[in-house]
Scaffold this motif. Structure first.
Motif, PDB file in Angstrom:
ATOM      1  N   SER A   2      34.454  60.997  -5.522  1.00 36.66           N
ATOM      2  CA  SER A   2      33.182  61.335  -4.462  1.00 36.66           C
ATOM      3  C   SER A   2      31.976  60.997  -4.812  1.00 36.66           C
ATOM      4  O   SER A   2      31.603  60.695  -5.890  1.00 36.66           O
ATOM      5  CB  SER A   2      33.261  62.815  -4.220  1.00 36.66           C
ATOM      6  OG  SER A   2      32.952  63.473  -5.596  1.00 36.66           O
ATOM      7  N   GLY A   3      31.189  60.732  -3.734  1.00 36.91           N
ATOM      8  CA  GLY A   3      29.860  60.439  -4.074  1.00 36.91           C
ATOM      9  C   GLY A   3      29.039  61.156  -4.937  1.00 36.91           C
ATOM     10  O   GLY A   3      28.081  60.960  -5.841  1.00 36.91           O
ATOM     11  N   GLY A   4      29.259  62.516  -4.768  1.00 39.77           N
ATOM     12  CA  GLY A   4      28.596  63.315  -5.586  1.00 39.77           C
ATOM     13  C   GLY A   4      29.065  63.509  -6.924  1.00 39.77           C
ATOM     14  O   GLY A   4      27.755  63.574  -7.734  1.00 39.77           O
ATOM     15  N   ILE A   5      30.368  63.058  -7.391  1.00 39.18           N
ATOM     16  CA  ILE A   5      30.602  63.205  -8.822  1.00 39.18           C
ATOM     17  C   ILE A   5      29.937  61.712  -9.366  1.00 39.18           C
ATOM     18  O   ILE A   5      29.401  61.646 -10.287  1.00 39.18           O
ATOM     19  CB  ILE A   5      32.091  62.852  -8.930  1.00 39.18           C
ATOM     20  CG1 ILE A   5      32.698  64.357  -8.788  1.00 39.18           C
ATOM     21  CG2 ILE A   5      32.374  62.449 -10.426  1.00 39.18           C
ATOM     22  CD1 ILE A   5      34.163  64.480  -8.673  1.00 39.18           C
ATOM     23  N   ALA A   6      30.077  60.575  -8.532  1.00 37.95           N
ATOM     24  CA  ALA A   6      29.485  59.343  -9.107  1.00 37.95           C
ATOM     25  C   ALA A   6      27.959  59.571  -9.321  1.00 37.95           C
ATOM     26  O   ALA A   6      27.323  58.965 -10.223  1.00 37.95           O
ATOM     27  CB  ALA A   6      29.691  58.344  -7.712  1.00 37.95           C
ATOM     28  N   LYS A   7      27.164  60.284  -8.484  1.00 36.87           N
ATOM     29  CA  LYS A   7      25.670  60.412  -8.636  1.00 36.87           C
ATOM     30  C   LYS A   7      25.619  61.119  -9.625  1.00 36.87           C
ATOM     31  O   LYS A   7      24.617  60.920 -10.549  1.00 36.87           O
ATOM     32  CB  LYS A   7      25.331  61.374  -7.159  1.00 36.87           C
ATOM     33  CG  LYS A   7      23.759  61.445  -7.291  1.00 36.87           C
ATOM     34  CD  LYS A   7      23.245  61.880  -5.874  1.00 36.87           C
ATOM     35  CE  LYS A   7      21.771  62.624  -6.070  1.00 36.87           C
ATOM     36  NZ  LYS A   7      21.393  63.608  -7.107  1.00 36.87           N
ATOM     37  N   LEU A   8      26.330  62.458  -9.990  1.00 37.49           N
ATOM     38  CA  LEU A   8      25.986  63.063 -11.192  1.00 37.49           C
ATOM     39  C   LEU A   8      26.468  62.328 -12.435  1.00 37.49           C
ATOM     40  O   LEU A   8      25.635  62.604 -13.456  1.00 37.49           O
ATOM     41  CB  LEU A   8      26.850  64.388 -11.153  1.00 37.49           C
ATOM     42  CG  LEU A   8      26.346  65.469 -10.151  1.00 37.49           C
ATOM     43  CD1 LEU A   8      27.560  66.470  -9.979  1.00 37.49           C
ATOM     44  CD2 LEU A   8      25.065  66.169 -10.589  1.00 37.49           C
ATOM     45  N   TYR A  14      26.303  57.811 -17.382  1.00 35.10           N
ATOM     46  CA  TYR A  14      27.397  57.566 -17.683  1.00 35.10           C
ATOM     47  C   TYR A  14      27.915  56.049 -17.660  1.00 35.10           C
ATOM     48  O   TYR A  14      28.262  55.456 -18.728  1.00 35.10           O
ATOM     49  CB  TYR A  14      28.346  58.167 -16.780  1.00 35.10           C
ATOM     50  CG  TYR A  14      29.835  57.906 -17.127  1.00 35.10           C
ATOM     51  CD1 TYR A  14      30.706  58.575 -17.944  1.00 35.10           C
ATOM     52  CD2 TYR A  14      30.352  56.704 -16.270  1.00 35.10           C
ATOM     53  CE1 TYR A  14      31.877  58.203 -18.073  1.00 35.10           C
ATOM     54  CE2 TYR A  14      31.623  56.602 -16.207  1.00 35.10           C
ATOM     55  CZ  TYR A  14      32.340  57.008 -17.011  1.00 35.10           C
ATOM     56  OH  TYR A  14      33.828  56.627 -17.482  1.00 35.10           O
ATOM     57  N   PHE A  15      27.340  55.387 -16.780  1.00 36.87           N
ATOM     58  CA  PHE A  15      27.750  53.854 -16.614  1.00 36.87           C
ATOM     59  C   PHE A  15      26.866  52.989 -17.326  1.00 36.87           C
ATOM     60  O   PHE A  15      27.195  51.786 -17.432  1.00 36.87           O
ATOM     61  CB  PHE A  15      27.495  53.748 -14.964  1.00 36.87           C
ATOM     62  CG  PHE A  15      28.195  54.437 -14.092  1.00 36.87           C
ATOM     63  CD1 PHE A  15      29.540  54.019 -13.977  1.00 36.87           C
ATOM     64  CD2 PHE A  15      27.672  55.456 -13.311  1.00 36.87           C
ATOM     65  CE1 PHE A  15      30.328  54.957 -12.874  1.00 36.87           C
ATOM     66  CE2 PHE A  15      28.360  56.241 -12.545  1.00 36.87           C
ATOM     67  CZ  PHE A  15      29.585  55.750 -12.434  1.00 36.87           C
ATOM     68  N   PHE A  30      30.619  67.314 -17.839  1.00 37.34           N
ATOM     69  CA  PHE A  30      30.455  67.357 -16.417  1.00 37.34           C
ATOM     70  C   PHE A  30      31.298  68.498 -15.823  1.00 37.34           C
ATOM     71  O   PHE A  30      31.119  69.242 -14.941  1.00 37.34           O
ATOM     72  CB  PHE A  30      30.555  66.002 -15.829  1.00 37.34           C
ATOM     73  CG  PHE A  30      30.912  66.215 -14.316  1.00 37.34           C
ATOM     74  CD1 PHE A  30      29.868  66.591 -13.258  1.00 37.34           C
ATOM     75  CD2 PHE A  30      32.099  65.986 -13.875  1.00 37.34           C
ATOM     76  CE1 PHE A  30      30.158  66.748 -11.962  1.00 37.34           C
ATOM     77  CE2 PHE A  30      32.484  65.996 -12.532  1.00 37.34           C
ATOM     78  CZ  PHE A  30      31.556  66.379 -11.673  1.00 37.34           C
ATOM     79  N   LEU A  31      32.427  68.331 -16.301  1.00 37.54           N
ATOM     80  CA  LEU A  31      33.659  69.118 -15.836  1.00 37.54           C
ATOM     81  C   LEU A  31      33.331  70.705 -16.416  1.00 37.54           C
ATOM     82  O   LEU A  31      33.722  71.582 -15.366  1.00 37.54           O
ATOM     83  CB  LEU A  31      35.017  68.825 -16.064  1.00 37.54           C
ATOM     84  CG  LEU A  31      35.627  67.314 -15.618  1.00 37.54           C
ATOM     85  CD1 LEU A  31      36.762  67.069 -16.479  1.00 37.54           C
ATOM     86  CD2 LEU A  31      35.829  67.594 -14.175  1.00 37.54           C
ATOM     87  N   LEU A  77      42.419  62.665 -13.083  1.00 38.47           N
ATOM     88  CA  LEU A  77      42.479  61.946 -11.850  1.00 38.47           C
ATOM     89  C   LEU A  77      41.092  61.218 -12.026  1.00 38.47           C
ATOM     90  O   LEU A  77      41.004  60.000 -11.556  1.00 38.47           O
ATOM     91  CB  LEU A  77      42.380  62.768 -10.714  1.00 38.47           C
ATOM     92  CG  LEU A  77      43.816  63.318 -10.118  1.00 38.47           C
ATOM     93  CD1 LEU A  77      43.457  64.533  -9.001  1.00 38.47           C
ATOM     94  CD2 LEU A  77      44.774  62.186  -9.719  1.00 38.47           C
ATOM     95  N   LEU A  78      40.238  61.877 -12.590  1.00 41.71           N
ATOM     96  CA  LEU A  78      38.775  61.251 -12.811  1.00 41.71           C
ATOM     97  C   LEU A  78      38.767  60.257 -13.898  1.00 41.71           C
ATOM     98  O   LEU A  78      38.156  59.130 -13.517  1.00 41.71           O
ATOM     99  CB  LEU A  78      37.726  62.450 -13.015  1.00 41.71           C
ATOM    100  CG  LEU A  78      36.335  61.935 -13.200  1.00 41.71           C
ATOM    101  CD1 LEU A  78      35.818  61.340 -11.972  1.00 41.71           C
ATOM    102  CD2 LEU A  78      35.479  63.295 -13.539  1.00 41.71           C
ATOM    103  N   LEU A  79      39.405  60.630 -15.067  1.00 39.60           N
ATOM    104  CA  LEU A  79      39.401  59.437 -15.974  1.00 39.60           C
ATOM    105  C   LEU A  79      40.335  58.206 -15.569  1.00 39.60           C
ATOM    106  O   LEU A  79      39.975  57.282 -15.907  1.00 39.60           O
ATOM    107  CB  LEU A  79      39.949  60.266 -17.212  1.00 39.60           C
ATOM    108  CG  LEU A  79      38.981  61.363 -17.817  1.00 39.60           C
ATOM    109  CD1 LEU A  79      39.699  61.752 -19.110  1.00 39.60           C
ATOM    110  CD2 LEU A  79      37.507  60.404 -18.435  1.00 39.60           C
ATOM    111  N   LYS A  80      41.308  58.627 -14.701  1.00 42.38           N
ATOM    112  CA  LYS A  80      42.283  57.508 -14.516  1.00 42.38           C
ATOM    113  C   LYS A  80      41.370  56.673 -13.660  1.00 42.38           C
ATOM    114  O   LYS A  80      41.336  55.315 -13.649  1.00 42.38           O
ATOM    115  CB  LYS A  80      43.460  58.001 -13.648  1.00 42.38           C
ATOM    116  CG  LYS A  80      44.432  58.456 -14.757  1.00 42.38           C
ATOM    117  CD  LYS A  80      45.047  57.432 -15.651  1.00 42.38           C
ATOM    118  CE  LYS A  80      46.225  56.905 -14.830  1.00 42.38           C
ATOM    119  NZ  LYS A  80      47.022  56.065 -15.841  1.00 42.38           N
ATOM    120  N   GLU A  81      40.468  57.245 -12.603  1.00 40.76           N
ATOM    121  CA  GLU A  81      39.795  56.450 -11.627  1.00 40.76           C
ATOM    122  C   GLU A  81      38.784  55.827 -12.428  1.00 40.76           C
ATOM    123  O   GLU A  81      38.276  54.499 -11.898  1.00 40.76           O
ATOM    124  CB  GLU A  81      39.225  57.348 -10.738  1.00 40.76           C
ATOM    125  CG  GLU A  81      38.654  56.448  -9.552  1.00 40.76           C
ATOM    126  CD  GLU A  81      38.314  57.339  -8.275  1.00 40.76           C
ATOM    127  OE1 GLU A  81      37.491  57.014  -7.308  1.00 40.76           O
ATOM    128  OE2 GLU A  81      38.861  58.533  -8.057  1.00 40.76           O
TER     129      GLU A  81
END
Length: 270
Positions: A2-8, A14-15, A30-31, A77-81
């Motif tokens: 989701s855009g919200g997770i990517a933003k956070l 992170y990137f 974050f989680l 799911l998040l780590l796989k993505e």
């Protein structure tokens, strides 16, 4: 994602992080900050299958937390993505009276350069907040010190331990075997229906704060601080419990707790 997770994650730099373990640590932080450990679906008898769609709707869209098979499924799911080759596994928790229900705790495992790491975002407020290397150095979070060790037990060949005054205490044991999504449904059913389950009896909500752990059950709110005095508030009514939930957790958690209190009141009036 989701855009919200990517933003956070972007806000946490992170990137721009180059080290995989540091990036996973940021995801775990974050989680822990956004998704609390809570058993309200068990008490409300929500029996939906654990699927990626269910996890995304409940947690990402509705803002709820969950138990280990939900929190660590979201982590998976998040780590796989994000490109990490993690896999789910299951463990048996060590209780004061012996082993708890067999293989009902869910975590993720990750191999990097021949080393195995445990990644757990679903063990109540007892979270390492970073990958824990098998037979590597211990790690520390506001919840205490953790280590992962090779150890032969009847429930597995690897144990997670936490430090106590007298040494190290085993919290759970597991074999490093892959668990499938269908296995999460088995675990959910056990947690919902087993007489040995600790999560189908009364409400429990817990979260890890930057310098403390916080938990609520039907009797009290408890805050254990790294520094300073611990705090304990006893409840004399369900309304006091709800008031403290409202002030310490988000609105979706509070509304689910209201539903539980209403359901409990209806059942007690029969």
């Amino acid at each position: 994602m989701s855009g919200g997770i990517a933003k956070l994650l972007k806000e946490k730099d992170y990137f721009s992080a180059e080290d995989d373990l540091h990036r996973i640590k940021q995801v775990q932080e974050f989680l822990a900050d956004r998704f609390v450990f809570e058993n309200l679906d068990v008490l409300l008898k929500v029996e939906d299958s654990i699927t990626p769609e269910f996890i995304e709707e409940k947690m990402l869209l509705k803002g709820r937390g969950g138990l280990c098979y939900e929190l660590n499924a979201l982590q998976h799911l998040l780590l796989k993505e994000l490109g990490f080759n993690v896999y789910l596994t299951s463990a048996t928790v060590a209780a004061e009276t012996g082993w708890a229900t067999d293989r009902t705790h869910v975590m993720n495992l990750f191999w990097k350069e021949g080393k195995l790491y445990l990644i757990d975002s679903g063990f109540g407020s007892n979270l390492p907040l970073q990958p824990v290397e098998l037979d590597g150095p211990s790690v520390t979070s506001p919840a205490g010190s953790f280590r992962l060790r090779t150890s032969e037990t009847e429930k597995g060949t690897i144990v997670l331990q936490t430090k106590i005054n007298k040494g190290w205490n085993t919290r759970y044991a597991f074999f490093p075997e892959k668990a499938e999504w269908d296995d999460l449904d088995r675990i959910k059913k056990e947690i919902h229906t087993s007489s040995k389950s600790a999560f189908n009896r009364e409400l429990l909500i817990a979260r890890l704060l930057p310098k403390a752990t916080l938990s609520v059950n039907e009797e009290r709110l408890q805050i254990k601080r790294i520094e300073g005095e611990d705090q304990r508030i006893l409840f004399s009514t369900d309304q006091e419990m709800l008031k403290n939930i409202k002030s310490n957790f988000n609105e979706p958690i509070y509304q689910a707790a209201v539903q539980y209190v209403q359901r409990k009141g209806f059942q007690n009036s029969k």
